[in-house]
Design a protein around this motif. Structure first.
Motif, PDB file in Angstrom:
ATOM      1  N   LYS A  83     -28.779 -26.313 200.522  1.00 15.87           N
ATOM      2  CA  LYS A  83     -27.558 -25.753 201.093  1.00 15.87           C
ATOM      3  C   LYS A  83     -27.372 -26.227 202.532  1.00 15.87           C
ATOM      4  O   LYS A  83     -26.264 -26.601 202.939  1.00 15.87           O
ATOM      5  N   LEU A  89     -26.338 -29.966 202.457  1.00 17.42           N
ATOM      6  CA  LEU A  89     -24.959 -30.136 201.991  1.00 17.42           C
ATOM      7  C   LEU A  89     -23.963 -29.613 203.027  1.00 17.42           C
ATOM      8  O   LEU A  89     -22.891 -30.194 203.215  1.00 17.42           O
ATOM      9  N   TYR A 127     -21.057 -31.850 204.632  1.00 16.75           N
ATOM     10  CA  TYR A 127     -19.658 -31.426 204.480  1.00 16.75           C
ATOM     11  C   TYR A 127     -18.974 -31.256 205.839  1.00 16.75           C
ATOM     12  O   TYR A 127     -17.811 -31.638 206.010  1.00 16.75           O
ATOM     13  N   SER A 168     -25.247 -39.463 207.419  1.00 17.66           N
ATOM     14  CA  SER A 168     -24.995 -38.995 206.058  1.00 17.66           C
ATOM     15  C   SER A 168     -25.969 -39.608 205.052  1.00 17.66           C
ATOM     16  O   SER A 168     -26.431 -38.924 204.130  1.00 17.66           O
ATOM     17  N   LEU A 190     -28.585 -37.589 202.604  1.00 14.42           N
ATOM     18  CA  LEU A 190     -28.610 -37.754 201.150  1.00 14.42           C
ATOM     19  C   LEU A 190     -30.020 -38.103 200.672  1.00 14.42           C
ATOM     20  O   LEU A 190     -30.470 -37.618 199.627  1.00 14.42           O
ATOM     21  N   LEU A 234     -31.973 -35.010 200.761  1.00 13.36           N
ATOM     22  CA  LEU A 234     -31.625 -34.161 199.619  1.00 13.36           C
ATOM     23  C   LEU A 234     -32.368 -34.613 198.366  1.00 13.36           C
ATOM     24  O   LEU A 234     -32.834 -33.781 197.576  1.00 13.36           O
ATOM     25  N   VAL A 259     -18.077 -29.878 196.279  1.00 16.93           N
ATOM     26  CA  VAL A 259     -18.020 -28.651 197.059  1.00 16.93           C
ATOM     27  C   VAL A 259     -17.146 -27.611 196.357  1.00 16.93           C
ATOM     28  O   VAL A 259     -17.480 -26.417 196.319  1.00 16.93           O
TER      29      VAL A 259
END
Length: 219
Positions: free
Chosen positions: A91, A94, A98, A107, A111, A114, A172
């Motif tokens: 969370k 992300l 976002y 970014s 990723l 993640l 999203v």
């Protein structure tokens, strides 16, 4: 050869629907649909959703492998905190992507981070499975990770077909509608089912020659 275990599949779908419903109820009734407040809100429904996803994974072992209650609850209690930690880490990542609040990263780095989180939770489940539930090979961890990744396209497809309360069709928007929680819970059930149904070579079906050998030894 049986592909699915019907009882396990039904339970996983029920847990998935309940997960989706709990998330939407919290968004609509407590947080409010409009605005971006839901992104920074601490979603208490996740504590129940995480339990549903873990139970969806462990339940097939109870039905198919006939594990004891001690094994069932031990695996559940070990997977539950790891699942919660993975959710809150994902969370945070992300949210950063976002809002484009990258800090010292970009970014692409987020990723990659993640993906690391997905691998960590996947192999955590792998080792708990191997230790408590069922013997599995090392590739089982990658199998779990791949199943988790498929939640993203499934969620996006769901929000494109059923936009729900919003107008967007991105990931999203799918998360906001709770589709990702439906799919991760169902996917965990499918992953647990396929793992529980897998038979190691040592559990291969006994052949007729083996039965004759046993009979000759008894004589």
């Amino acid at each position: 050869m049986q592909i699915f275990h019907i009882r396990s599949l039904i339970i996983a779908v029920i847990f998935g629907v309940l997960s989706n419903a709990l998330w939407l109820a919290e968004i609509k009734l407590i947080v409010g649909w409009e605005g971006l407040g839901w992104l920074s809100y601490i979603h208490y429904s996740v504590f129940i959703i995480a339990l549903f996803s873990v139970l969806s994974y462990v339940m097939p072992f109870y039905f198919i492998r006939d594990i004891s209650r001690r094994q069932f609850w031990q695996a559940t209690l070990e997977m539950y905190p790891a699942t919660l930690v993975a959710f809150f880490l994902a969370k945070t990542i992300l949210f950063s992507i976002y809002t484009q609040f990258y800090g010292y990263l970009n970014s692409n780095s987020l990723l990659a981070l993640l993906l690391v989180v997905v691998l960590l939770i996947a192999f955590s489940i792998h080792f708990i499975t191997k230790k408590t539930l069922h013997r599995v090979r090392w590739g089982h961890g990658l199998f779990i990770a791949l199943g988790m990744v498929t939640v993203v396209p499934l969620s996006i497809l769901s929000v494109e077909l059923f936009p729900g309360f919003g107008n967007g069709s991105g990931f999203v928007d799918a998360v906001k509608m709770g589709y990702s929680f439906f799919w991760i819970t169902v996917m965990m059930g499918l992953l647990g089912m396929r793992t529980a149904m897998w038979k190691p070579e040592s559990e291969a079906t006994i052949t007729q020659d083996d039965i004759l050998d046993d009979l000759s030894e008894e004589d």
